[in-house]
Enzyme design. Structure first.
Site, short mmCIF file in Angstrom:
data_model
loop_
_atom_site.label_atom_id
_atom_site.label_comp_id
_atom_site.label_asym_id
_atom_site.label_seq_id
_atom_site.Cartn_x
_atom_site.Cartn_y
_atom_site.Cartn_z
N ASP A 90 0.70 -1.23 0.14
CA ASP A 90 0.01 0.00 0.01
C ASP A 90 0.89 1.31 0.06
OD1 ASP A 90 -2.05 1.67 0.23
OD2 ASP A 90 -2.91 0.63 1.71
N HIS A 122 -0.41 4.50 0.32
CA HIS A 122 -1.02 5.79 0.63
C HIS A 122 -0.72 6.18 2.04
CE1 HIS A 122 -3.83 3.71 -2.26
NE2 HIS A 122 -3.97 4.92 -2.49
N SER A 137 -4.68 -4.60 2.28
CA SER A 137 -3.67 -4.11 3.44
C SER A 137 -4.36 -4.66 4.77
CB SER A 137 -3.90 -2.60 3.59
OG SER A 137 -3.15 -2.05 2.52
#
Ligand code: THG
Length: 923
Positions: free
Chosen positions: A765, A767, A818
């Site tokens: 991930d 972000h 995630s």
């Protein structure tokens, strides 16, 4: 043998369902994914589904067979992540070619086997091409919005490698899917063209977008209409939607797309909405009911399934398509389509499109100074102001001898992309240097305009440039220049434009709508007689072009006209108004102008109007002298008026023009600034707030957090889209930076840190906006932060937690995979014998998932946090020996209840709002 192209006209086609959901059913282990071949590759390979094409081809073949047996006409290869960009995460990027080749061969074999069984029903193989794990349009670094983790060229090269392998192995179509950033998709389309040319086969190009919010925009903020404009240059077979939502929620967006797209329409939704655990639980029959509506309403040509679907879902489709009439694509648009985040359609009834001229280093001293001094924020304000003033497109020009124009163009366009209020409109990339134009084109997800090309270097160069522009998906301004130079008479203007038109349309494959002629606006009233007829000839040429070169548009740099009157803005603006009045009547439908201009044709006093028209329309030989005379008189009058004003009180007018929101309370102003992402007034507003609030931290936890929560609510309700949210996060960061020195000084001398916190976005991930906000809030509360960044493997988290002796660990993640990775991290923490509390946050995470899946595998406290505002309070409780025990006890009771409740209900379904808020709540 039938082709997809002929079959799609006869009936609705069935695409297969999800690959991932099917693979899960085989309960494969790390060893299955590795096989013998990849035993030595570091890290984890489990989860890299595409590698199974090499290590467990039997499983993939089996899945293809199941989908074909269920009635699929088209099966997708198991190659969604098979680009070097995505495979690098697993250290297997060098096998990309081999994986794609094997994947197509596998699917091909099984499809042909089924075709042989029922020769009247041919089966096809579509090469699955995912968006990769990076975006070309957005910065992964909150502090540097111009940064890109991946460039257009890198991505196009990676796609080309994938697609060439697919084409060589014999795919029937290329399916660019789950498009979340149109710039990534444009790179894929560019690569597809190159790959097909290199291999020498053409196959249909299928596109499928995923919408990321309930407002129906892509992750990078484009509307579906804007997306269609962006890909209009490509030779597209079908376009559609996949993933995003279940069929019911996807329908309004599918309708939007189908209404405008001149292609066949595909749809392969998820099996309903995800529940709190990130899984899907609509039944095949329920999903089929919703798909039936698509078919009955004539919305689709191709149907399939995405996340959560299996062969059982696809099997339910066969009966739906019997006797159904396939959709006929919408007709081709007969207007010019441009786009930023939104569509701009240049329609005859729009009359005139104005292009803001002010972001031009050659046309504005101020803009040049700002770029020279790298004051990009202020330079962006010029762009924003133009859009506010009504510019429908903005022209960007960085051509200055002392600037690195290519670099400045890239930086500025990347910055614009991060400003939703500016990025709303299309961009005109203005340069006389070809490399600067190409660099600019590689930054824009929208459909831009290249300004400009011309015949000055001959036909071949002209066509080469035109073809390149088409490949990148832009419209073009064509200047009336040729090998002999600038066309400055009526005859020369129309001669050059006609020749350019024929070349572009007949040999360049250009859409006539994408041609914008600029017949040269040249300065009049210069004192040279041969300039007197310039405006008249421009206007006449405009009329001729619009009549004789169908589809093409006419634009011009209007401010050039009045260069002789520099210093007298009123006369200049009045001249522009007069010129446009006459040129628009002849069909000029675009112009590069100063959008802030306030002079209207009808407001010009009759005597001045007459003198200006004498000049513009070349009505008398002394027209220039007479206008100069008028200009001087006006100037003298203006000076006099200014002097008398400055003696009195002229501040009144500037006061009254202050913005209304500035009148509110300081809390409201801060909230407004955060919601809109306006950083300009933070210093003064925060200084004021510091007088009211006892401590700087209170401002962060009070009005600033309130602002962020408001943003979260708006986003959840579909009233904001991601780039806007990213921008507000940046403003938050700026506010905190302003307060930071105060926080430092408020800290007691030598005060110990409140605790050590390790933060990481989990592996897989990228972000980190939410995590970064948490980091700031915690730091403000006196915690020492060790931020490991994004894509952090479990081993690193464990190792650093031990080395640094941290007091707690915070994990963040935005996407569904995630969730599993967080469970993995918790298991590793347990194995390593750690005892520090684990905080879980970010989109897709939920109290239920934490209670059910993470807390049970780790004995220390595991706490789910709804948003960043909770972190400090929770951390304080965990650090306080008097509170910790009771807090942890309450929490485990709560989780126990959740688990028990869940046993009865098995999985709890959530409303659309909740699901979206869960999935995309960034805090
Ligand atoms: N055709 C096309 N593109 C163009 C032009 C054109 N691009 C550049 C230019 N011409 C259009 N843009 C401008 C921008 C500003 C001015 C004129 C044209 C201008 N600027 C003030 C001046 O020079 O007096 C500067 C004012 C200031 O410094 O603030 O007039 O014809 N396709």
């Amino acid at each position: 043998m039938a082709s997809i192209e002929t079959l799609v006209r006869e009936r609705i086609l069935i695409l297969d369902g999800a690959m991932g959901t099917m693979i899960q059913q085989y309960n494969l282990t790390e060893d299955d994914f590795r096989g013998k071949r990849f035993a030595q590759i570091p890290g984890q390979l489990k989860g890299n589904n595409d590698i199974l094409c090499l290590t467990r081809p039997d499983v993939i073949r089996d899945i293809h067979r199941k989908y074909l047996a269920a009635g699929a006409d088209i099966i997708e290869t198991n190659t969604f992540n098979s680009t070097s960009v995505s495979m690098a995460d697993y250290h297997v990027q060098e096998y990309v070619r081999e994986i794609n080749f094997a994947a197509v061969k596998l699917a091909r074999e099984v499809a042909d086997e089924f075709t042989a069984l029922t020769p009247d029903k041919q089966r096809f193989v579509a090469g699955s091409i995912g968006p990769t794990n990076k975006t070309c349009s957005m910065s992964p670094d909150v502090n540097n919005p111009a940064f890109r983790a991946l460039t257009y060229d890198e991505l196009a090269a990676a796609y080309r490698e994938q697609m060439e392998a697919m084409l060589e192995a014999g795919v029937d179509a290329l399916l660019i899917e789950t498009i979340f950033d149109t710039l990534n998709a444009k790179a894929a389309i560019y690569a597809a063209e190159q790959a097909m040319e290199a291999i020498g086969v053409r196959v249909p190009l299928m596109l499928s977008v995923t919408v990321s919010d309930i407002g129906g925009r892509t992750l990078s903020g484009q509307t579906l209409e804007a997306f269609l404009a962006s890909v209009q240059h490509a030779d597209i077979f079908s376009v559609g939607l996949n993933c995003s939502f279940g069929a019911r929620q996807l329908k309004p967006f599918l309708e939007q797309l189908a209404a405008r797209a001149p292609y066949y329409i595909s749809a392969y939704p998820n099996a309903g909405l995800p529940n709190s655990l990130g899984t899907y639980d609509q039944t095949p029959a329920e999903m089929a009911d919703e798909i039936r509506e698509y078919i009955h309403e004539g919305l689709v040509n191709i149907i399939g399934g995405c996340c959560g679907t299996t062969d059982e879902y696809i099997a339910a489709y066969s009966s739906l398509i019997v006797g159904a009439v396939p959709r006929i694509p919408a007709s081709l648009p007969d207007n010019l389509w441009l786009s930023g985040l939104e569509l701009l359609e240049v329609k005859p009834e729009n009359n005139f499109i104005n292009v803001g001229e002010r972001c031009n280093v050659a046309g504005s001293r101020k803009f040049l100074r700002l770029i020279n001094e790298k004051k990009y924020d202020e330079a962006l304000s010029i762009a924003r102001q133009q859009v506010e003033d009504g510019a429908q497109i903005i022209d960007i020009n960085m051509d200055d001898g002392l600037l690195d124009a290519e670099k400045e163009m890239t930086t500025f366009l990347n910055l614009i992309t991060s400003e939703p209020e500016i990025a709303r409109v299309p961009v005109m990339i203005d340069s006389s240097k070809w490399d600067v134009i190409v660099a600019g084109l590689k930054c824009m997800q929208g459909k831009s305009i290249v300004n400009s090309i011309s015949l000055k270097e001959g036909e071949e160069k002209f066509l080469e440039h035109a073809r390149t522009i088409k490949r990148y998906g832009a419209a073009a301004v064509v200047m009336a220049f040729d090998e002999q130079g600038q066309a400055d008479t009526y005859e020369r203007r129309i001669e050059v434009c006609e020749r350019a038109y024929r070349l572009l349309v007949d040999r360049g494959g250009f859409n006539p709508q994408d041609i914008i002629f600029d017949p040269n606006v040249l300065a009049v009233a210069t004192g040279m007689d041969e300039h007197n007829n310039y405006a008249v000839d421009f206007i006449r040429a405009t009329g001729w072009i619009r009549k004789n070169l169908p589809g093409a548009h006419v634009s011009g740099g209007v401010s050039n006209l009045s260069f002789s009157f520099r210093g007298n803005n009123y006369i200049r603006e009045a001249m522009h108004a007069v010129f446009l009045y006459h040129a628009i009547r002849e069909g000029m439908d675009m112009g590069i102008v100063n959008p802030a201009t306030s002079v209207l044709y009808t407001d010009i006093p009759a005597d001045i109007l007459e003198r200006i028209e004498d000049v513009v329309l070349n009505r008398r030989s002394d027209a220039a002298e007479r206008l100069i005379e008028t200009a001087e008189r006006l100037k003298a009058e203006a000076e006099a008026a200014k002097n008398s004003l400055s003696n009195g009180n002229s501040q009144l007018s500037s006061l009254s023009s202050q913005l209304a929101w500035r009148e509110d309370t300081v809390e409201e102003r801060l909230k407004y600034a955060l919601t809109k992402g306006i950083g300009d007034y933070l210093e003064e507003d925060l200084a004021e707030a510091l007088k009211v609030y006892p401590k700087a931290v209170d401002i962060i936890e009070g009005p600033l957090m309130a602002g962020m929560n408001h943003v979260g609510d708006l986003f959840g309700a579909g009233k904001m889209f991601l780039p806007q949210v990213v921008k507000t996060a940046r403003t938050m960061k700026k506010a905190v930076a302003v307060l930071q020195p105060v926080i430092e000084s408020e800290k007691q001398e030598g005060a110990a840190s409140a605790g050590k916190v390790l933060l990481a976005t989990v592996k897989g991930d990228v972000h980190d906006i939410g995590k970064n906000i948490v980091s700031v809030v915690m730091a403000c509360n006196g915690y020492e932060i060790i931020d490991l960044g994004v894509m952090v493997p479990a081993e690193t988290i464990v190792q650093r937690a031990i080395e640094e002796k941290v007091n707690m660990i915070g994990l963040s993640g935005l996407i569904t995979p995630s969730l599993d990775e967080m469970v993995h991290v918790a298991i590793e923490l347990e194995k390593a014998g750690l005892d520090v509390p684990l905080l879980i946050g970010g989109a897709t995470t939920s109290p239920l998932h934490t209670a059910l899946k993470i807390a049970p595998v780790y004995h220390a406290p595991v706490i789910h946090l709804k948003d960043a505002s909770q972190n400090a309070t929770v951390a304080a409780r965990l650090m306080n020996p008097n509170q910790k025990e009771e807090f942890v006890k309450k929490l485990s009771n709560k989780y126990q209840q959740l688990r028990e409740k869940n046993q009865e209900k098995q999985v709890e379904t959530v409303s659309l709002e909740e699901a979206k808020a869960n999935r995309l709540n960034l805090f």
